[in-house]
Design a protein around this motif. Sequence first.
Motif, PDB file in Angstrom:
ATOM      1  N   MET A 457       0.830  -1.211   0.000  1.00 37.21           N
ATOM      2  CA  MET A 457       0.000   0.000   0.000  1.00 37.21           C
ATOM      3  C   MET A 457       0.863   1.259   0.000  1.00 37.21           C
ATOM      4  N   LEU A 458       1.947   1.246   0.800  1.00 40.29           N
ATOM      5  CA  LEU A 458       2.807   2.420   0.890  1.00 40.29           C
ATOM      6  C   LEU A 458       3.619   2.658  -0.393  1.00 40.29           C
ATOM      7  N   LYS A 459       3.786   1.608  -1.188  1.00 41.96           N
ATOM      8  CA  LYS A 459       4.545   1.737  -2.439  1.00 41.96           C
ATOM      9  C   LYS A 459       3.686   2.170  -3.618  1.00 41.96           C
ATOM     10  N   HIS A 478      -3.343   8.763   4.829  1.00 40.20           N
ATOM     11  CA  HIS A 478      -1.981   8.480   5.295  1.00 40.20           C
ATOM     12  C   HIS A 478      -1.786   8.913   6.751  1.00 40.20           C
ATOM     13  N   GLU A 479      -2.403  10.021   7.109  1.00 36.52           N
ATOM     14  CA  GLU A 479      -2.322  10.450   8.512  1.00 36.52           C
ATOM     15  C   GLU A 479      -2.971   9.422   9.437  1.00 36.52           C
ATOM     16  N   ALA A 480      -4.108   8.890   8.987  1.00 40.87           N
ATOM     17  CA  ALA A 480      -4.740   7.832   9.805  1.00 40.87           C
ATOM     18  C   ALA A 480      -3.838   6.598   9.937  1.00 40.87           C
ATOM     19  N   PHE A 481      -3.164   6.287   8.833  1.00 41.02           N
ATOM     20  CA  PHE A 481      -2.242   5.127   8.883  1.00 41.02           C
ATOM     21  C   PHE A 481      -1.091   5.384   9.854  1.00 41.02           C
ATOM     22  N   HIS A 532       7.396   7.508   5.733  1.00 41.15           N
ATOM     23  CA  HIS A 532       8.006   8.842   5.619  1.00 41.15           C
ATOM     24  C   HIS A 532       8.107   9.281   4.153  1.00 41.15           C
ATOM     25  N   SER A 533       8.490   8.403   3.268  1.00 40.26           N
ATOM     26  CA  SER A 533       8.617   8.741   1.830  1.00 40.26           C
ATOM     27  C   SER A 533       7.270   9.089   1.227  1.00 40.26           C
ATOM     28  N   ARG A 534       6.257   8.312   1.562  1.00 39.14           N
ATOM     29  CA  ARG A 534       4.926   8.567   0.986  1.00 39.14           C
ATOM     30  C   ARG A 534       4.375   9.895   1.503  1.00 39.14           C
ATOM     31  N   ARG A 535       4.644  10.203   2.773  1.00 40.44           N
ATOM     32  CA  ARG A 535       4.129  11.463   3.319  1.00 40.44           C
ATOM     33  C   ARG A 535       4.761  12.662   2.583  1.00 40.44           C
ATOM     34  N   GLU A 536       6.052  12.548   2.326  1.00 39.08           N
ATOM     35  CA  GLU A 536       6.712  13.639   1.593  1.00 39.08           C
ATOM     36  C   GLU A 536       6.105  13.813   0.188  1.00 39.08           C
ATOM     37  N   ALA A 537       5.812  12.672  -0.438  1.00 41.09           N
ATOM     38  CA  ALA A 537       5.229  12.758  -1.795  1.00 41.09           C
ATOM     39  C   ALA A 537       3.839  13.362  -1.762  1.00 41.09           C
ATOM     40  N   LEU A 538       3.038  12.991  -0.772  1.00 43.53           N
ATOM     41  CA  LEU A 538       1.695  13.532  -0.674  1.00 43.53           C
ATOM     42  C   LEU A 538       1.699  15.020  -0.319  1.00 43.53           C
ATOM     43  N   GLU A 539       2.603  15.382   0.595  1.00 47.69           N
ATOM     44  CA  GLU A 539       2.691  16.803   0.993  1.00 47.69           C
ATOM     45  C   GLU A 539       3.174  17.677  -0.188  1.00 47.69           C
TER      46      GLU A 539
END
Length: 1044
Positions: A457-459, A478-481, A532-539
């Motif tokens: 899911m994170l990938k 993602h915040e909920a995750f 952490h990587s996915r959060r940066e991409a979403l932000e």
Amino acid sequence: MVDYHSVGQPYPYGGNGPGPNGDYMAQEDDWDRDLLLDPAWEKQQRKPARQKRFLGLAVRLSVLPISVCSRCSCVRTFTAWCNSHLRKAGTQIENIDEDFRDGLKLMLLLEVISGERLPKPERGKMRVHKINNVNKALDFIASKGVKLVSIGAEEIVDGNAKMTLGMIWTIILRFAIQDISVEETSAKEGLLLWCQRKTAPYKNVNVQNFHISWKDGLAFNALIHRHRPELIEYDKLRKDDPVTNLNNAFEVAEKYLDIPKMLDAEDIVNTARPDEKAIMTYVSSFYHAFSGAQKAETAANRICKVLAVNQENEHLMEDYEKLASDLLEWIKRTIPWLEDRSPQKTIQEMQQKLEDFRDYRRVHKPPKVQEKCQLEINFNTLQTKLRLSNRPAFMPSEGKMVSDINNGWQHLEQAEKGYEEWLLNEIRRLERLDHLAEKFRQKASIHEAWTEGKEAMLKQKDYETATLSDIKALIRKHEAFESDLAAHQDRVEQIAAIAQELNELDYYDSPSVNARCQKICDQWDVLGSLTHSRREALEKTEKQLETIDELHLEYAKRAAPFNNWMESAMEDLQDMFIVHTIEEIEGLIAAHDQFKSTLPDADKEREAILGIQREAQRIADFNSIKLSGNNPYTSVTPQIINSKWERVQQLVPKRDHALLDEQSKQQSNEHLRRQFASQANIVGPWIQTKMEEIGRISIEMNGTLEDQLNHLKQYEQSIVDYKPNIDLLEQQHQLIQEALIFDNKHTNYTMEVGAPRPPSLEGRRGRALTRPGRAAPGFGSLLRRSGCTRRVQQRPTVPSLLVRASQSRGSAAGESRGVAGSGFPSRFPGRLKPESPSNGGVPHLAKPGVPSPRPSPHPFPLQHIRVGWEQLLTTIARTINEVENQILTRDAKGISQEQMQEFRASFNHFDKDHSGALGPEEFKACLISLGYDVENDRQGDAEFNRIMSVVDPNNSGIVTFQAFIDFMSRETTDTDTADQVIASFKVLAGDKNYITAEELRRELPPDQAEYCIARMAPYQGPDAVPGALDYKSFSTALYGESDL
């Protein structure tokens, strides 16, 4: 010098008798008086003077009735008796009235039968010379204590037949009959008693007197057959043929025994009452003829007695050696088994080892305890018998001393104690390991199920083609995750802590545990990095996304913690627990009841969360918004919440049943504790009381030794009868051990030696290890952590929800760690207490509000009932053995009961501290009270030092009662010595310095004769003959004065 008989005739006392080549009555100068004198005569000489006066009176009165006896029978008998002695000097008489008139043969007769010299006779044939010679003979008779009444020299010289016969009868009484004494009887009674004993086994013989009892001749034949059975065929004799019987006895006696014929068979048979004096004279010849055989019999009896004692002692020594060897071999075999510390992988294997150890305690060890006790008793009895028989003390073979056996036994018990402690610790360790391993697998499975699909899911790259609204939705999701990920941080730390503890406790399957834990940790790091990587991409694309569904976000924010709470509740409701007391299980039940009280609030929160979802659907329908069907902010659907809620509802009653079952088990364990304590608190003081009573009985010792022995044996039987109480306690103890109960606050007594208490379960790392079990967290804590206490109808703004979500994540994580523990040392709920005397120097974990246990004072030196019981049995057995040894001492030494009581009273009087032993000053005071001159002067000190060297040869500074009895018995009795045994062997050997095997087999019983032959060394003296044996070295070796 007057010639008594012709020159050249042999003379038994040396020389050639009177004549040119020899002096009158010349004798050897070095004749052995001990061999010539009859032991009966020596015993007779020790009688009081009053008895001698009585005998003298008997001799004096016996002269008077000579006139009424049958003259013909007396003359014949007395003449034959005199000739039996005179022929030793080479002469004889023919006419008893005429041949003694000159006094010469009368003096010669007295010299022969007495073995003493008489004054030299006067020469000449005048009447005055004859009177003087007769007076010398009569004076010699009077010097032997015989008073001659109405017998003068003139009557003898004048040939007075009555006086001559009276004088001869007086001589016979004095020199032939008076010396006869059997069991302190008079001469006549002693001779009669001797005849009765010798003829008792023969049929048709009943000797009651010296006249009619001898008429049938069977009594004479019986005497001969008793001593020389090869001379008489007694079974062929007939009672109805007295003449043949009498002549047969007379002829055999004259031919083979050198006893002249003194009686006439026809006279005896034809006389209604045969002459008593004639028969007594003739029977006395048999007594003296067989006296040598009686000496040999006495000597043989002494040797038999000594050899029997020696054989018995050797048998006891052999028994001791065998028993000691067997016991030491058993100890040698058992200790390696008890020292084996090979660990097992499962509890079942260790419990089998514990069962084998219990079998050893119940079945194999008790007989060995009895053997050890019996070995000590046999050793003490043997030493007592050796001491009483004047033998050297027994020294067992090297390594088989009582001290060696005690050392081996002590090593065995130390190994036994260590083995038991190791078994119990291993069982607790394996039980703990199984519990931890199951908990690890359960938590790992839950975590692996949660992480399944999270990495994929994170990938995902879905944000590259998504709309702004979709991006914003992905950010919220993602915040909920991340919130969910933070909530699972605690579980990962618990898994790592459990794995670490399994490694520290040496779990057999640690490699697989470590591999699985490492996999979970690696996966967790990957998830953190991907998150952490996915959060940066979403932000990065967040600015382009503005659409968000407030209701979905609200749902996610409240559903995620509620879902986490349900998962934690399910996990805790299925969590395993271990408790050891009723208080612990009651605490768990109370906590579980508290959890159940929060379920209504949780149900309200569930309805509120589901209401949010329904409100979102209602608004979408109202505004014709087409939803994708899934909440973009969370994967927790209402179906999942309902499913997990139903699961929680199902697990609650199961948890109720599990806690109630455990409560029942702990109540049963508490009943076992109280049952054992009730019995142990009775048995323990009873054993101590019996130990004190035995100590008091061993000091007081009232009554005779036999009474004391019977009393002690009855006392021992009462103790043995108490054994069912011990067995009952053993059964209760076995039930306690089978229930794995390790402590009992109701009693200080235990059955085992050094049974350890279980270590506290507090202080372990990991949330589940802070207490034996835990209840599910109440829903109130969830509300406080999440902050979701407002009404569902309130609609917060988006920023406020984000802030509260951030606060909720921090609060939930912190409170979770604070309540359950994070697994790190800084967050331990308990602390190790320092070592202190109150807990035996062993650190343990403190519990808040629970005081540390303090040991109770011991009711008696040993709180272990099995040890006390074994000591009680050993003590009573040793006390009985001491009394038996005192009986042996008393019987062997001839000590009377009054003397024994006097010795005991004196000993107890000066034994002020009742220790059973006297110090030097106490012993000196005791000796002074018994009449010993050991006052404080030079002579008294020397005598006291001599006595102390006897009773205390090891210089221990104390005198035991047994040593005191041995000393007093040696002072008052006599014992056999090596010189006495040598003298006895010399008699059997015919005065030779050696003895032959044939002589030993003839005089001794077969087994003892062969015993002597096998152990006697060959005689090496100058007079040795083939087959000669040295009895002197053999006799000294019996008493430890030389080596065989």
